[in-house]
Design a protein around this motif. Structure first.
Motif, PDB file in Angstrom:
ATOM      1  N   GLY A 135     -29.628 -82.865  93.259  1.00  0.00           N
ATOM      2  CA  GLY A 135     -30.005 -84.272  93.233  1.00  0.00           C
ATOM      3  C   GLY A 135     -31.114 -84.598  92.250  1.00  0.00           C
ATOM      4  N   SER A 136     -31.662 -83.581  91.575  1.00  0.00           N
ATOM      5  CA  SER A 136     -32.701 -83.814  90.577  1.00  0.00           C
ATOM      6  C   SER A 136     -32.130 -84.580  89.390  1.00  0.00           C
ATOM      7  CB  SER A 136     -33.244 -82.468  90.087  1.00  0.00           C
ATOM      8  OG  SER A 136     -34.019 -82.626  88.903  1.00  0.00           O
ATOM      9  N   PRO A 137     -32.935 -85.447  88.761  1.00  0.00           N
ATOM     10  CA  PRO A 137     -32.473 -86.114  87.548  1.00  0.00           C
ATOM     11  C   PRO A 137     -32.163 -85.115  86.426  1.00  0.00           C
ATOM     12  CG  PRO A 137     -34.551 -87.075  88.307  1.00  0.00           C
ATOM     13  CD  PRO A 137     -34.254 -85.909  89.187  1.00  0.00           C
ATOM     14  N   LEU A 138     -32.705 -83.916  86.517  1.00  0.00           N
ATOM     15  CA  LEU A 138     -32.399 -82.886  85.527  1.00  0.00           C
ATOM     16  C   LEU A 138     -30.979 -82.356  85.673  1.00  0.00           C
ATOM     17  CD1 LEU A 138     -35.703 -80.811  85.755  1.00  0.00           C
ATOM     18  CD2 LEU A 138     -35.005 -82.326  83.889  1.00  0.00           C
ATOM     19  N   ARG A 139     -30.384 -82.567  86.849  1.00  0.00           N
ATOM     20  CA  ARG A 139     -29.049 -82.042  87.130  1.00  0.00           C
ATOM     21  C   ARG A 139     -28.189 -83.139  87.753  1.00  0.00           C
ATOM     22  NH1 ARG A 139     -25.428 -79.544  90.002  1.00  0.00           N
ATOM     23  NH2 ARG A 139     -24.595 -77.622  89.179  1.00  0.00           N
ATOM     24  N   PRO A 140     -27.519 -83.938  86.908  1.00  0.00           N
ATOM     25  CA  PRO A 140     -26.687 -85.028  87.432  1.00  0.00           C
ATOM     26  C   PRO A 140     -25.575 -84.495  88.332  1.00  0.00           C
ATOM     27  CG  PRO A 140     -26.914 -85.165  85.029  1.00  0.00           C
ATOM     28  CD  PRO A 140     -27.506 -83.863  85.461  1.00  0.00           C
ATOM     29  N   ASP A 141     -25.085 -85.349  89.222  1.00  0.00           N
ATOM     30  CA  ASP A 141     -23.995 -84.968  90.126  1.00  0.00           C
ATOM     31  C   ASP A 141     -22.665 -84.801  89.422  1.00  0.00           C
ATOM     32  OD1 ASP A 141     -25.655 -84.954  92.333  1.00  0.00           O
ATOM     33  OD2 ASP A 141     -25.262 -87.047  92.822  1.00  0.00           O
ATOM     34  N   HIS A 142     -22.471 -85.499  88.303  1.00  0.00           N
ATOM     35  CA  HIS A 142     -21.209 -85.401  87.575  1.00  0.00           C
ATOM     36  C   HIS A 142     -21.439 -85.701  86.104  1.00  0.00           C
ATOM     37  CE1 HIS A 142     -21.555 -89.701  88.260  1.00  0.00           C
ATOM     38  NE2 HIS A 142     -20.773 -89.859  87.216  1.00  0.00           N
ATOM     39  N   GLN A 202     -28.017 -60.249  79.530  1.00  0.00           N
ATOM     40  CA  GLN A 202     -28.675 -61.160  80.475  1.00  0.00           C
ATOM     41  C   GLN A 202     -28.818 -62.534  79.866  1.00  0.00           C
ATOM     42  OE1 GLN A 202     -32.049 -62.545  80.799  1.00  0.00           O
ATOM     43  NE2 GLN A 202     -32.648 -61.955  78.762  1.00  0.00           N
ATOM     44  N   VAL A 203     -28.927 -63.533  80.751  1.00  0.00           N
ATOM     45  CA  VAL A 203     -29.157 -64.913  80.335  1.00  0.00           C
ATOM     46  C   VAL A 203     -30.359 -65.447  81.104  1.00  0.00           C
ATOM     47  CG1 VAL A 203     -26.744 -65.377  79.749  1.00  0.00           C
ATOM     48  CG2 VAL A 203     -27.561 -65.884  82.036  1.00  0.00           C
ATOM     49  N   ASP A 204     -31.049 -66.385  80.509  1.00  0.00           N
ATOM     50  CA  ASP A 204     -32.137 -67.095  81.176  1.00  0.00           C
ATOM     51  C   ASP A 204     -31.572 -68.440  81.614  1.00  0.00           C
ATOM     52  OD1 ASP A 204     -33.976 -65.067  80.628  1.00  0.00           O
ATOM     53  OD2 ASP A 204     -34.450 -65.923  78.681  1.00  0.00           O
ATOM     54  N   LEU A 205     -31.614 -68.693  82.915  1.00  0.00           N
ATOM     55  CA  LEU A 205     -31.104 -69.946  83.461  1.00  0.00           C
ATOM     56  C   LEU A 205     -32.250 -70.771  84.015  1.00  0.00           C
ATOM     57  CD1 LEU A 205     -27.955 -68.794  85.503  1.00  0.00           C
ATOM     58  CD2 LEU A 205     -28.013 -69.884  83.253  1.00  0.00           C
ATOM     59  N   LEU A 206     -32.148 -72.089  83.829  1.00  0.00           N
ATOM     60  CA  LEU A 206     -33.081 -73.023  84.440  1.00  0.00           C
ATOM     61  C   LEU A 206     -32.417 -73.605  85.678  1.00  0.00           C
ATOM     62  CD1 LEU A 206     -34.437 -74.945  81.329  1.00  0.00           C
ATOM     63  CD2 LEU A 206     -35.508 -73.047  82.548  1.00  0.00           C
ATOM     64  N   PHE A 207     -33.166 -73.662  86.760  1.00  0.00           N
ATOM     65  CA  PHE A 207     -32.680 -74.177  88.035  1.00  0.00           C
ATOM     66  C   PHE A 207     -33.510 -75.395  88.431  1.00  0.00           C
ATOM     67  CE2 PHE A 207     -31.337 -69.815  88.050  1.00  0.00           C
ATOM     68  CZ  PHE A 207     -30.175 -69.774  88.799  1.00  0.00           C
ATOM     69  N   GLY A 226     -31.493 -74.529  97.772  1.00  0.00           N
ATOM     70  CA  GLY A 226     -31.328 -75.921  97.344  1.00  0.00           C
ATOM     71  C   GLY A 226     -31.493 -76.108  95.850  1.00  0.00           C
ATOM     72  N   LEU A 227     -31.377 -75.019  95.088  1.00  0.00           N
ATOM     73  CA  LEU A 227     -31.561 -75.065  93.627  1.00  0.00           C
ATOM     74  C   LEU A 227     -30.273 -74.642  92.935  1.00  0.00           C
ATOM     75  CD1 LEU A 227     -34.977 -73.319  93.828  1.00  0.00           C
ATOM     76  CD2 LEU A 227     -34.681 -75.623  92.939  1.00  0.00           C
ATOM     77  N   LEU A 228     -29.919 -75.370  91.873  1.00  0.00           N
ATOM     78  CA  LEU A 228     -28.708 -75.069  91.108  1.00  0.00           C
ATOM     79  C   LEU A 228     -29.051 -74.980  89.619  1.00  0.00           C
ATOM     80  CD1 LEU A 228     -26.300 -77.557  92.886  1.00  0.00           C
ATOM     81  CD2 LEU A 228     -26.308 -75.072  93.109  1.00  0.00           C
ATOM     82  N   PRO A 229     -28.267 -74.187  88.863  1.00  0.00           N
ATOM     83  CA  PRO A 229     -28.537 -74.085  87.424  1.00  0.00           C
ATOM     84  C   PRO A 229     -28.223 -75.406  86.719  1.00  0.00           C
ATOM     85  CG  PRO A 229     -26.590 -72.797  87.999  1.00  0.00           C
ATOM     86  CD  PRO A 229     -27.143 -73.347  89.269  1.00  0.00           C
ATOM     87  N   PHE A 230     -29.039 -75.714  85.695  1.00  0.00           N
ATOM     88  CA  PHE A 230     -28.747 -76.913  84.904  1.00  0.00           C
ATOM     89  C   PHE A 230     -28.842 -76.669  83.408  1.00  0.00           C
ATOM     90  CE2 PHE A 230     -33.325 -77.208  85.153  1.00  0.00           C
ATOM     91  CZ  PHE A 230     -33.709 -77.797  83.965  1.00  0.00           C
ATOM     92  N   GLU A 231     -29.330 -75.516  82.992  1.00  0.00           N
ATOM     93  CA  GLU A 231     -29.458 -75.259  81.546  1.00  0.00           C
ATOM     94  C   GLU A 231     -29.534 -73.762  81.291  1.00  0.00           C
ATOM     95  OE1 GLU A 231     -29.033 -75.846  78.123  1.00  0.00           O
ATOM     96  OE2 GLU A 231     -29.901 -77.786  78.672  1.00  0.00           O
ATOM     97  N   THR A 251     -40.827 -79.150  89.455  1.00  0.00           N
ATOM     98  CA  THR A 251     -40.726 -78.371  88.228  1.00  0.00           C
ATOM     99  C   THR A 251     -39.522 -77.439  88.301  1.00  0.00           C
ATOM    100  OG1 THR A 251     -43.122 -78.395  88.058  1.00  0.00           O
ATOM    101  CG2 THR A 251     -41.974 -76.761  86.749  1.00  0.00           C
ATOM    102  N   PRO A 252     -38.754 -77.317  87.226  1.00  0.00           N
ATOM    103  CA  PRO A 252     -37.622 -76.382  87.236  1.00  0.00           C
ATOM    104  C   PRO A 252     -38.112 -74.929  87.222  1.00  0.00           C
ATOM    105  CG  PRO A 252     -37.842 -77.402  85.087  1.00  0.00           C
ATOM    106  CD  PRO A 252     -38.852 -78.050  85.979  1.00  0.00           C
ATOM    107  N   PHE A 253     -37.229 -74.039  87.644  1.00  0.00           N
ATOM    108  CA  PHE A 253     -37.496 -72.609  87.624  1.00  0.00           C
ATOM    109  C   PHE A 253     -36.666 -71.967  86.534  1.00  0.00           C
ATOM    110  CE2 PHE A 253     -38.282 -73.881  91.966  1.00  0.00           C
ATOM    111  CZ  PHE A 253     -39.418 -73.172  92.312  1.00  0.00           C
ATOM    112  N   GLN A 254     -37.237 -71.015  85.820  1.00  0.00           N
ATOM    113  CA  GLN A 254     -36.481 -70.229  84.849  1.00  0.00           C
ATOM    114  C   GLN A 254     -36.392 -68.805  85.367  1.00  0.00           C
ATOM    115  OE1 GLN A 254     -37.542 -70.518  80.696  1.00  0.00           O
ATOM    116  NE2 GLN A 254     -36.861 -68.428  80.314  1.00  0.00           N
TER     117      GLN A 254
END
Length: 68
Positions: free
Chosen positions: A58-65, A49-54, A31-36, A2-5
């Motif tokens: 390698g998650s399908p939610l965060r493609p490598d490129h 402030q901003v709300d970021l999803l992490f 091991g978590l990176l922002p994706f949204e 599950t992603p983190f907000q």
């Protein structure tokens, strides 16, 4: 997984709380990176402030490129 907000402060409005660069660095160490971007707070027109999803690297939610 599950992603983190997380709420990430752009400006120091909460004494002692980390700012966005520190939050991103900490999450990367886990091991978590922002994706949204899921929200922003602009009281009086200033971005505070901003709300970021992490997600895990390698998650399908965060493609490598991405290509346009």
């Amino acid at each position: 997984m599950t992603p983190f907000q997380l709420e990430c402060a752009i400006l120091p409005y909460n004494e002692g709380a980390p700012l966005m660069p520190e939050v991103i660095d900490f999450m990367k160490g886990q091991g978590l990176l922002p994706f949204e971007l899921s929200g922003v707070s602009r009281p009086a027109g200033t971005l505070v402030q901003v709300d970021l999803l992490f997600a895990r690297e390698g998650s399908p939610l965060r493609p490598d490129h991405f290509t346009f």
